[in-house]
Design a protein around this motif. Structure first.
Motif, PDB file in Angstrom:
ATOM      1  N   VAL A 119       0.913  -1.207  -0.057  1.00 40.96           N
ATOM      2  CA  VAL A 119       0.154  -0.006   0.115  1.00 40.96           C
ATOM      3  C   VAL A 119       0.924   1.179   0.031  1.00 40.96           C
ATOM      4  O   VAL A 119       0.557   2.236  -0.661  1.00 40.96           O
ATOM      5  CB  VAL A 119      -0.903  -0.070   1.097  1.00 40.96           C
ATOM      6  N   LYS A 120       2.174   1.166   0.566  1.00 41.72           N
ATOM      7  CA  LYS A 120       3.033   2.436   0.676  1.00 41.72           C
ATOM      8  C   LYS A 120       4.025   2.328  -0.569  1.00 41.72           C
ATOM      9  O   LYS A 120       4.212   3.056  -1.322  1.00 41.72           O
ATOM     10  CB  LYS A 120       3.759   2.357   1.973  1.00 41.72           C
ATOM     11  N   MET A 121       4.211   1.153  -1.165  1.00 42.84           N
ATOM     12  CA  MET A 121       5.190   0.936  -1.920  1.00 42.84           C
ATOM     13  C   MET A 121       4.741   1.098  -3.340  1.00 42.84           C
ATOM     14  O   MET A 121       5.364   1.925  -4.219  1.00 42.84           O
ATOM     15  CB  MET A 121       5.798  -0.499  -2.232  1.00 42.84           C
ATOM     16  N   LEU A 122       3.387   0.645  -3.847  1.00 42.92           N
ATOM     17  CA  LEU A 122       3.083   0.896  -5.109  1.00 42.92           C
ATOM     18  C   LEU A 122       2.752   2.238  -5.547  1.00 42.92           C
ATOM     19  O   LEU A 122       3.137   2.767  -6.795  1.00 42.92           O
ATOM     20  CB  LEU A 122       1.732  -0.035  -5.121  1.00 42.92           C
ATOM     21  N   PRO A 123       2.415   3.197  -4.748  1.00 43.82           N
ATOM     22  CA  PRO A 123       2.197   4.728  -4.863  1.00 43.82           C
ATOM     23  C   PRO A 123       3.731   5.390  -5.476  1.00 43.82           C
ATOM     24  O   PRO A 123       3.497   6.119  -6.244  1.00 43.82           O
ATOM     25  CB  PRO A 123       1.608   5.432  -3.791  1.00 43.82           C
ATOM     26  N   GLU A 124       4.726   4.714  -4.717  1.00 42.37           N
ATOM     27  CA  GLU A 124       5.980   5.464  -5.315  1.00 42.37           C
ATOM     28  C   GLU A 124       6.159   4.673  -6.686  1.00 42.37           C
ATOM     29  O   GLU A 124       6.894   5.476  -7.328  1.00 42.37           O
ATOM     30  CB  GLU A 124       7.071   5.000  -4.342  1.00 42.37           C
ATOM     31  N   LEU A 125       5.998   3.573  -6.885  1.00 42.97           N
ATOM     32  CA  LEU A 125       6.267   2.949  -8.305  1.00 42.97           C
ATOM     33  C   LEU A 125       5.462   3.681  -9.239  1.00 42.97           C
ATOM     34  O   LEU A 125       5.652   3.932 -10.520  1.00 42.97           O
ATOM     35  CB  LEU A 125       5.891   1.529  -8.446  1.00 42.97           C
ATOM     36  N   TYR A 126       4.042   4.065  -9.065  1.00 42.54           N
ATOM     37  CA  TYR A 126       3.375   4.658  -9.957  1.00 42.54           C
ATOM     38  C   TYR A 126       3.350   6.315  -9.846  1.00 42.54           C
ATOM     39  O   TYR A 126       2.780   6.934 -10.797  1.00 42.54           O
ATOM     40  CB  TYR A 126       1.740   4.453  -9.501  1.00 42.54           C
ATOM     41  N   ASP A 127       4.055   6.735  -8.952  1.00 47.39           N
ATOM     42  CA  ASP A 127       4.432   8.158  -8.829  1.00 47.39           C
ATOM     43  C   ASP A 127       3.218   9.065  -8.662  1.00 47.39           C
ATOM     44  O   ASP A 127       2.723   9.799  -9.473  1.00 47.39           O
ATOM     45  CB  ASP A 127       5.382   8.635 -10.039  1.00 47.39           C
ATOM     46  N   SER A 128       2.530   8.474  -7.752  1.00 47.60           N
ATOM     47  CA  SER A 128       0.881   9.010  -7.405  1.00 47.60           C
ATOM     48  C   SER A 128       1.345   9.684  -5.854  1.00 47.60           C
ATOM     49  O   SER A 128       0.724   9.171  -4.806  1.00 47.60           O
ATOM     50  CB  SER A 128       0.004   8.022  -7.375  1.00 47.60           C
ATOM     51  N   PRO A 129       1.729  10.962  -5.902  1.00 44.57           N
ATOM     52  CA  PRO A 129       1.790  11.517  -4.377  1.00 44.57           C
ATOM     53  C   PRO A 129       0.439  11.570  -3.808  1.00 44.57           C
ATOM     54  O   PRO A 129       0.233  11.778  -2.564  1.00 44.57           O
ATOM     55  CB  PRO A 129       2.567  12.625  -4.580  1.00 44.57           C
ATOM     56  N   ASP A 130      -0.521  11.840  -4.649  1.00 45.12           N
ATOM     57  CA  ASP A 130      -2.203  11.970  -4.054  1.00 45.12           C
ATOM     58  C   ASP A 130      -2.713  10.902  -3.114  1.00 45.12           C
ATOM     59  O   ASP A 130      -3.124  10.929  -2.141  1.00 45.12           O
ATOM     60  CB  ASP A 130      -2.917  12.538  -5.094  1.00 45.12           C
ATOM     61  N   PHE A 131      -2.078   9.727  -3.720  1.00 47.70           N
ATOM     62  CA  PHE A 131      -2.699   8.386  -3.375  1.00 47.70           C
ATOM     63  C   PHE A 131      -1.807   8.128  -2.209  1.00 47.70           C
ATOM     64  O   PHE A 131      -2.317   7.597  -1.130  1.00 47.70           O
ATOM     65  CB  PHE A 131      -2.473   7.355  -4.390  1.00 47.70           C
ATOM     66  N   ALA A 132      -0.568   8.577  -2.056  1.00 47.99           N
ATOM     67  CA  ALA A 132       0.290   8.055  -0.952  1.00 47.99           C
ATOM     68  C   ALA A 132      -0.036   9.095   0.196  1.00 47.99           C
ATOM     69  O   ALA A 132       0.022   8.604   1.355  1.00 47.99           O
ATOM     70  CB  ALA A 132       1.859   8.489  -1.290  1.00 47.99           C
ATOM     71  N   GLY A 133      -0.436  10.326  -0.301  1.00 45.37           N
ATOM     72  CA  GLY A 133      -0.728  11.273   0.880  1.00 45.37           C
ATOM     73  C   GLY A 133      -2.175  10.846   1.666  1.00 45.37           C
ATOM     74  O   GLY A 133      -2.024  11.204   2.627  1.00 45.37           O
ATOM     75  N   GLY A 134      -3.110  10.067   0.840  1.00 46.74           N
ATOM     76  CA  GLY A 134      -4.299   9.597   1.397  1.00 46.74           C
ATOM     77  C   GLY A 134      -4.204   8.429   2.074  1.00 46.74           C
ATOM     78  O   GLY A 134      -5.235   8.142   2.872  1.00 46.74           O
ATOM     79  N   ILE A 135      -3.104   7.680   2.196  1.00 45.04           N
ATOM     80  CA  ILE A 135      -3.010   6.492   3.058  1.00 45.04           C
ATOM     81  C   ILE A 135      -3.051   7.053   4.718  1.00 45.04           C
ATOM     82  O   ILE A 135      -2.245   7.708   5.105  1.00 45.04           O
ATOM     83  CB  ILE A 135      -1.803   5.920   2.589  1.00 45.04           C
ATOM     84  N   PRO A 136      -4.035   6.295   5.615  1.00 46.87           N
ATOM     85  CA  PRO A 136      -3.845   6.398   6.710  1.00 46.87           C
ATOM     86  C   PRO A 136      -2.938   6.212   7.358  1.00 46.87           C
ATOM     87  O   PRO A 136      -2.024   5.310   7.141  1.00 46.87           O
ATOM     88  CB  PRO A 136      -5.240   5.848   7.350  1.00 46.87           C
ATOM     89  N   ALA A 137      -2.205   6.781   8.589  1.00 48.05           N
ATOM     90  CA  ALA A 137      -0.955   6.619   9.125  1.00 48.05           C
ATOM     91  C   ALA A 137      -1.152   5.374   9.783  1.00 48.05           C
ATOM     92  O   ALA A 137       0.018   4.580   9.967  1.00 48.05           O
ATOM     93  CB  ALA A 137      -1.016   7.786  10.163  1.00 48.05           C
ATOM     94  N   TRP A 138      -2.370   4.608  10.247  1.00 45.07           N
ATOM     95  CA  TRP A 138      -2.312   3.484  10.879  1.00 45.07           C
ATOM     96  C   TRP A 138      -1.859   2.385   9.961  1.00 45.07           C
ATOM     97  O   TRP A 138      -1.737   1.175  10.406  1.00 45.07           O
ATOM     98  CB  TRP A 138      -3.641   3.302  11.655  1.00 45.07           C
TER      99      TRP A 138
END
Length: 185
Positions: A119-138
């Motif tokens: 869940v944290k790794m794939l947004p980096e591969l897709y280069d999607s900071p909006d998705f990564a920013g929406g992941i809850p901290a927990w």
């Protein structure tokens, strides 16, 4: 006379599949929150949503998480069956214990995938900071659910094996005729 620990062992064995399902459910909630953030972000610009209201990144992330949960859940069910089979008398307990040791490898692989955290790794591969920013901290702590499932089942399996061993030694008591160590007439 000692009370049977079988209900506790059975409960611990049943926790494995339940916690694997909880891992999938909690991550689905996190992925949906990240998809909402991605769609609301400036980079989305009116793109299409796939079935279920997911973006391509959300769908791919959910697939990887669900496969991990399915592997852990399947192995958890196998461990529960092994625990139940250990209780029966007769041969085959050694094979079941060896099988449970071998099955640790694919379960550890599922935990490793959860630890890498798709869940944290794939947004980096897709280069999607909006998705990564929406992941809850927990969400980063969800790997603990699979670890807890594995530990609960390991304790349940040990308890089931000990209960079976205790039942076997109780049925062959030293005073029984024909038992090893019993006085012969």
């Amino acid at each position: 006379m000692a009370r049977s620990r079988w209900p506790v062992a059975l409960g611990l064995l049943a926790l494995g599949p339940l916690l694997a399902a909880a891992y999938a459910g909690v991550n689905l909630v996190a992925i949906r929150a990240a998809v909402q953030a991605q769609v609301a972000g400036p980079e989305w610009a009116g793109g299409r949503l796939g079935p279920g209201g997911m973006t391509a990144l959300g769908t791919d992330t959910w697939r990887l998480v669900s496969w991990t949960a399915l592997l852990a859940g399947f192995l958890s069910v196998v461990y529960a069956v092994i625990g139940v089979l250990l209780r029966r008398r007769g041969r085959g307990r050694t094979f079941l214990l060896v099988l449970s040791g071998v099955l640790i490898v694919p379960y550890a692989l599922a935990v490793l995938v959860a630890l890498v955290n798709p869940v944290k790794m794939l947004p980096e591969l897709y280069d999607s900071p909006d998705f990564a920013g929406g992941i809850p901290a927990w969400q980063a702590g969800t790997v603990a659910i699979l670890v807890a499932a594995g530990l609960a089942q390991a304790v349940g399996l040990c308890m089931a094996a000990a209960e079976a061993r205790r039942a076997t030694t109780a049925s062959v008591s030293p005073g029984a005729a024909g038992a090893p160590g019993a006085p012969q007439p």
